[in-house]
Design a protein around this motif. Structure first.
Motif, mmCIF file in Angstrom:
data_model
loop_
_atom_site.group_PDB
_atom_site.id
_atom_site.type_symbol
_atom_site.label_atom_id
_atom_site.label_comp_id
_atom_site.label_asym_id
_atom_site.label_seq_id
_atom_site.Cartn_x
_atom_site.Cartn_y
_atom_site.Cartn_z
ATOM 1 N N UNK A 203 -4.521 -5.525 9.107
ATOM 2 C CA UNK A 203 -3.263 -6.251 8.947
ATOM 3 C C UNK A 203 -2.924 -6.215 7.467
ATOM 4 N N UNK A 204 -1.680 -5.847 7.142
ATOM 5 C CA UNK A 204 -1.352 -5.610 5.741
ATOM 6 C C UNK A 204 0.048 -6.101 5.400
ATOM 7 N N UNK A 205 0.260 -6.266 4.119
ATOM 8 C CA UNK A 205 1.575 -6.578 3.540
ATOM 9 C C UNK A 205 1.738 -5.665 2.334
ATOM 10 N N UNK A 206 2.920 -5.070 2.170
ATOM 11 C CA UNK A 206 3.188 -4.219 1.012
ATOM 12 C C UNK A 206 4.634 -4.424 0.585
ATOM 13 N N UNK A 207 4.849 -4.706 -0.685
ATOM 14 C CA UNK A 207 6.218 -4.971 -1.135
ATOM 15 C C UNK A 207 6.398 -4.607 -2.602
ATOM 16 N N UNK A 208 7.649 -4.459 -2.981
ATOM 17 C CA UNK A 208 8.002 -4.249 -4.385
ATOM 18 C C UNK A 208 8.256 -5.613 -5.009
ATOM 19 N N UNK A 209 7.419 -5.977 -5.966
ATOM 20 C CA UNK A 209 7.575 -7.273 -6.634
ATOM 21 C C UNK A 209 7.992 -7.092 -8.092
ATOM 22 N N UNK A 210 8.138 -5.813 -8.533
ATOM 23 C CA UNK A 210 8.507 -5.531 -9.919
ATOM 24 C C UNK A 210 9.753 -4.644 -9.956
ATOM 25 N N UNK A 211 10.903 -5.176 -9.581
ATOM 26 C CA UNK A 211 12.115 -4.350 -9.582
ATOM 27 C C UNK A 211 12.548 -3.925 -10.980
ATOM 28 N N UNK A 212 12.002 -4.582 -12.011
ATOM 29 C CA UNK A 212 12.418 -4.308 -13.385
ATOM 30 C C UNK A 212 11.361 -3.544 -14.185
ATOM 31 N N UNK A 381 2.735 1.437 4.582
ATOM 32 C CA UNK A 381 3.867 1.327 5.505
ATOM 33 C C UNK A 381 4.048 -0.083 6.064
ATOM 34 N N UNK A 382 3.143 -1.007 5.742
ATOM 35 C CA UNK A 382 3.213 -2.343 6.349
ATOM 36 C C UNK A 382 4.496 -3.072 5.996
ATOM 37 N N UNK A 383 5.017 -2.827 4.791
ATOM 38 C CA UNK A 383 6.282 -3.430 4.407
ATOM 39 C C UNK A 383 6.165 -4.887 4.036
ATOM 40 N N UNK A 384 7.242 -5.462 3.497
ATOM 41 C CA UNK A 384 7.222 -6.863 3.062
ATOM 42 C C UNK A 384 7.105 -7.846 4.213
ATOM 43 N N UNK A 385 7.429 -7.413 5.428
ATOM 44 C CA UNK A 385 7.276 -8.304 6.572
ATOM 45 C C UNK A 385 5.879 -8.315 7.138
ATOM 46 N N UNK A 386 5.037 -7.392 6.658
ATOM 47 C CA UNK A 386 3.669 -7.315 7.156
ATOM 48 C C UNK A 386 3.590 -6.620 8.497
ATOM 49 N N UNK A 387 2.433 -6.060 8.799
ATOM 50 C CA UNK A 387 2.248 -5.352 10.061
ATOM 51 C C UNK A 387 0.766 -5.236 10.358
ATOM 52 N N UNK A 388 0.467 -5.134 11.648
ATOM 53 C CA UNK A 388 -0.889 -4.834 12.106
ATOM 54 C C UNK A 388 -0.927 -3.402 12.597
ATOM 55 N N UNK A 389 -2.086 -2.782 12.470
ATOM 56 C CA UNK A 389 -2.205 -1.372 12.833
ATOM 57 C C UNK A 389 -3.544 -1.139 13.501
ATOM 58 N N UNK A 390 -3.512 -0.569 14.684
ATOM 59 C CA UNK A 390 -4.729 -0.149 15.381
ATOM 60 C C UNK A 390 -5.037 1.282 14.958
ATOM 61 N N UNK A 391 -6.232 1.515 14.466
ATOM 62 C CA UNK A 391 -6.585 2.834 13.949
ATOM 63 C C UNK A 391 -6.696 3.860 15.075
ATOM 64 N N UNK A 392 -6.227 5.055 14.796
ATOM 65 C CA UNK A 392 -6.315 6.152 15.768
ATOM 66 C C UNK A 392 -7.394 7.162 15.389
ATOM 67 N N UNK A 393 -7.910 7.060 14.157
ATOM 68 C CA UNK A 393 -8.961 7.966 13.709
ATOM 69 C C UNK A 393 -10.253 7.187 13.491
#
Length: 433
Positions: A203-212, A381-393
């Protein structure tokens, strides 16, 4: 193993810092799409420059192509090398998509060639020592793995002025556009997976927090510069990985069991000290004392900072070049590599050369690289809204050479020392519950 390098940018000099210490490697030539860059590198290191990529790939001397191109070119360059009958060692990440990575893996299997990928820090003395501590049961049952990759607010450090030894600029705009997760997550994911096996979900979150962070246009403009992921390993261990270019530098690796913790300050120094902190009531209470938290030497005195343990040998220790003594030039070269090349990027190449010479599987095997690639992409790819991912490999058990060395001498470090135990008792009483 005779190698040729495609791509002579900033990272090239990091490889050249330690490559001379691995006598199994012979660099026969280089190519870069920028002729001036290739010529600059050739002058400094005395290297042969191929006029074009096709000539390099057609050279029968070249056994392995080292792909140090920008991430967007990884797939096409690696595919061309495999098609030409060359083994491939690529900088991380292997490709921009999992589908491309799987296509390269299929091509390598079809042609009977090796496909290997950075990073190589899982081969280091530091990570092998962590593995020996875990395998020896010195932490008890491992519960948590914490990995930090905060890499400083680089935008405040004038990255546009950074240059490598041969004058290559640090590609800071490219780094911003790719993102610190793509660029950095593989370092920690590799050692975590090497020690604890495949991940089943995250489960992950990824976002841009430094627009400047720059006034220049970026493509894309919203690439994450911060991410955090919680990893559930098939073994039951839970891991947490943080990546950013917003917080002050912190590259710690921590493994927490029910009886203690092992810690290293950084992945970057392949001989970084490892500390083993056995838990007991006194040291845990002492850790709560404000003075102990603020002063590392006090923490060590009371037993809540851990004890430094002797390092296990790396998988492929660098070998000194033959010859009587060290000339001033060789002494300066050794000093430079000790200071700037503690991250031995050539260790992975040396491992591949050894595996080919010994006709055995190499580390990291291709299925391991695919797994780390999928993890990296899923976090990004989790994005600022967060996402869970089931591994395929997933990957099979690792080759025997990755097994941590037997270290019965570590047992004494898993017990609190007498003086810290005594001091910790006194401080612990004041810390309360």
């Amino acid at each position: 193993m005779k190698i040729a390098v495609i791509g002579c940018g900033y990272v090239f000099d990091l490889y050249m810092t330690t490559m001379p210490h691995h006598l199994s490697l012979e660099l026969v030539g280089i190519f870069d799409t920028d002729p001036a860059r290739a010529e600059a590198v050739a002058r400094i290191y005395g290297l042969h420059v191929y006029p074009d990529r096709e000539t390099l790939l057609a050279d029968p001397r070249v056994e392995c192509v080292v792909n140090l191109t920008p991430i967007g070119a990884h797939f096409e360059v690696s595919r061309a090398a495999l098609t030409a009958g060359k083994h491939v060692y690529s900088e991380k990440p292997l490709t921009k998509t999992l589908a491309e990575a799987e296509a390269l893996a299929d091509l390598a299997a079809e042609t009977g060639l090796r496909l290997s990928c950075a990073p190589s820090n899982a081969l280091s003395a530091t990570v092998r020592t962590l593995g020996a501590i875990v395998a020896g049961g010195h932490l008890g049952a491992v519960r948590l793995v914490y990995a930090e990759f905060d890499d400083n607010p680089v935008y405040l450090l004038e990255p546009e002025t950074w240059r490598s030894r041969s004058g290559a600029p640090w590609p800071y705009l490219h780094e911003y556009e790719m993102g610190c997760t793509w660029e950095h997550a593989g370092y920690h994911l590799s050692w975590m997976c090497a020690l604890f096996g495949p991940v089943s979900r995250l489960t992950a979150h990824a976002s841009r927090i430094l627009p400047d962070k720059t006034d220049l246009p970026l493509d894309p403009p919203d690439t994450p510069d911060f991410s955090v992921a919680v990893l559930t390993f098939e073994s039951g261990v839970i891991g947490r990985l943080t990546c950013s270019i917003a917080a002050p530098s912190d590259h710690r690796m921590r493994i927490i069991g029910n009886r203690g913790m092992a810690e290293a300050d950084t992945y970057r120094n392949y001989d970084a000290p490892v500390r083993l902190w056995p838990f007991d009531a006194q040291s845990l209470k002492a850790q709560r004392a404000r003075a102990v938290r603020r002063h590392p030497w006090v923490a060590a005195l009371v037993g809540s900072g851990g004890r430094r343990v002797p390092l296990s040998p790396p998988a492929h220790p660098p070998k000194p070049a033959p010859g009587p003594g060290l000339s001033p030039k060789r002494w300066l070269s050794r000093l430079r590599s000790n200071q700037l090349g503690a991250q031995d990027k050539s260790a992975g190449l040396a491992e591949l050369a050894a595996a080919l010479a010994e006709d055995r599987p190499h580390f990291p095997p291709t299925d391991f690289t695919l797994h780390v690639t999928e993890l990296t992409h899923a976090i990004q790819a989790a994005g600022p809204g967060g996402a869970s991912h089931e591994m395929t490999t997933r990957f099979a058990p690792l080759p025997d050479q990755m097994a941590p060395p037997s270290r019965p001498d570590l047992a004494r470090y898993a017990r609190p020392a007498a003086v810290p135990r005594l001091v910790g008792r006194l401080v612990g009483r004041r810390a309360g519950h």
